[in-house]
Design a protein around this motif. Sequence first.
Motif, PDB file in Angstrom:
ATOM      1  N   THR A   1      23.212  39.813 -30.566  1.00 19.60           N
ATOM      2  CA  THR A   1      24.204  39.656 -31.633  1.00 19.60           C
ATOM      3  C   THR A   1      23.569  38.960 -32.838  1.00 19.60           C
ATOM      4  OG1 THR A   1      24.979  37.493 -30.891  1.00 19.60           O
ATOM      5  CG2 THR A   1      26.068  39.453 -29.932  1.00 19.60           C
ATOM      6  N   VAL A   2      24.303  38.935 -33.925  1.00 17.48           N
ATOM      7  CA  VAL A   2      23.836  38.295 -35.151  1.00 17.48           C
ATOM      8  C   VAL A   2      23.565  36.812 -34.897  1.00 17.48           C
ATOM      9  CG1 VAL A   2      26.114  37.763 -36.104  1.00 17.48           C
ATOM     10  CG2 VAL A   2      24.219  38.184 -37.643  1.00 17.48           C
ATOM     11  N   HIS A   3      24.297  36.196 -33.992  1.00 22.12           N
ATOM     12  CA  HIS A   3      24.123  34.784 -33.680  1.00 22.12           C
ATOM     13  C   HIS A   3      22.779  34.525 -33.012  1.00 22.12           C
ATOM     14  CE1 HIS A   3      28.314  34.313 -34.747  1.00 22.12           C
ATOM     15  NE2 HIS A   3      28.631  35.244 -33.885  1.00 22.12           N
ATOM     16  N   GLU A   4      22.389  35.411 -32.112  1.00 25.60           N
ATOM     17  CA  GLU A   4      21.108  35.275 -31.407  1.00 25.60           C
ATOM     18  C   GLU A   4      19.945  35.486 -32.363  1.00 25.60           C
ATOM     19  OE1 GLU A   4      21.471  38.101 -28.262  1.00 25.60           O
ATOM     20  OE2 GLU A   4      23.196  37.062 -27.415  1.00 25.60           O
ATOM     21  N   LYS A   5      20.116  36.359 -33.324  1.00 29.76           N
ATOM     22  CA  LYS A   5      19.056  36.647 -34.298  1.00 29.76           C
ATOM     23  C   LYS A   5      18.850  35.477 -35.245  1.00 29.76           C
ATOM     24  CE  LYS A   5      20.072  41.555 -34.409  1.00 29.76           C
ATOM     25  NZ  LYS A   5      20.511  42.640 -35.292  1.00 29.76           N
ATOM     26  N   GLN A   6      19.906  34.716 -35.516  1.00 34.05           N
ATOM     27  CA  GLN A   6      19.812  33.591 -36.441  1.00 34.05           C
ATOM     28  C   GLN A   6      19.264  32.342 -35.776  1.00 34.05           C
ATOM     29  OE1 GLN A   6      23.788  33.232 -38.028  1.00 34.05           O
ATOM     30  NE2 GLN A   6      23.335  34.628 -39.707  1.00 34.05           N
ATOM     31  N   SER A   7      19.322  32.279 -34.462  1.00 37.04           N
ATOM     32  CA  SER A   7      18.833  31.091 -33.740  1.00 37.04           C
ATOM     33  C   SER A   7      17.327  30.991 -33.880  1.00 37.04           C
ATOM     34  CB  SER A   7      19.202  31.169 -32.265  1.00 37.04           C
ATOM     35  OG  SER A   7      20.599  31.199 -32.115  1.00 37.04           O
ATOM     36  N   PRO A   8      16.793  29.767 -34.117  1.00 37.00           N
ATOM     37  CA  PRO A   8      15.343  29.620 -34.248  1.00 37.00           C
ATOM     38  C   PRO A   8      14.621  29.794 -32.944  1.00 37.00           C
ATOM     39  CG  PRO A   8      16.486  27.499 -34.566  1.00 37.00           C
ATOM     40  CD  PRO A   8      17.511  28.542 -34.334  1.00 37.00           C
TER      41      PRO A   8
ATOM     42  N   PRO B   1      31.990  38.003 -32.584  1.00 36.69           N
ATOM     43  CA  PRO B   1      31.827  37.672 -31.166  1.00 36.69           C
ATOM     44  C   PRO B   1      30.361  37.439 -30.796  1.00 36.69           C
ATOM     45  CG  PRO B   1      32.413  39.992 -31.437  1.00 36.69           C
ATOM     46  CD  PRO B   1      32.503  39.362 -32.783  1.00 36.69           C
ATOM     47  N   ARG B   2      30.160  36.576 -29.806  1.00 37.33           N
ATOM     48  CA  ARG B   2      28.812  36.242 -29.342  1.00 37.33           C
ATOM     49  C   ARG B   2      28.391  37.060 -28.127  1.00 37.33           C
ATOM     50  NH1 ARG B   2      26.864  31.730 -31.739  1.00 37.33           N
ATOM     51  NH2 ARG B   2      28.326  30.586 -33.038  1.00 37.33           N
ATOM     52  N   ASP B   3      29.337  37.778 -27.515  1.00 37.66           N
ATOM     53  CA  ASP B   3      29.027  38.511 -26.290  1.00 37.66           C
ATOM     54  C   ASP B   3      29.393  39.991 -26.374  1.00 37.66           C
ATOM     55  OD1 ASP B   3      31.759  38.124 -26.414  1.00 37.66           O
ATOM     56  OD2 ASP B   3      31.990  37.790 -24.259  1.00 37.66           O
TER      57      ASP B   3
END
Length: 158
Positions: free
Chosen positions: A151-158, A76-78
């Motif tokens: 989240t893991v998604h936010e950490k992977q975003s450049p 999940p992103r949220d």
Amino acid sequence: MLNEAIDRLQKELKGLEKEYRVDLPKEIHRALQMGDLRENSEYHSALDRQQFVKARIGQLQKQLKDLSLVDLSTLPRDRVALGSTVSLVDAQSGKSSTYELVIPDMADFAKGMVSVTSPIGKALVGHRVGDDVTIRTPGGTKEYEIVKLATVHEKQSP
């Protein structure tokens, strides 16, 4: 985070496979040359180590297989999930703490890295910023509010 865990597990696996296939057979052979096996502590120690290493190799292979099945895009992103960093505020004391949810092998409480399978991890998974969370640990039960989530998604975003 996932790649780091996989690399660490593969490195450990490679070292243990060398020990199992090369070092321990030599050690067992050397101990066999000493004679009477009933009182040969080196022999029994090497056999015990061989059993331990074999079991650990099996564990590592299973963990690597399980990790290869993890699809980060399904997380999940949220909400809090594997790889999330969560900032909490204790409802009673106002003290804040931050945890990163990791796989069990990477857990290091002193560094704020808790396993998703730990009591803290289980209590946090699925919650959002603003949620009140009750965490039950062997040390007691505490109420927290989630004040920040990456989240893991936010950490992977450049």
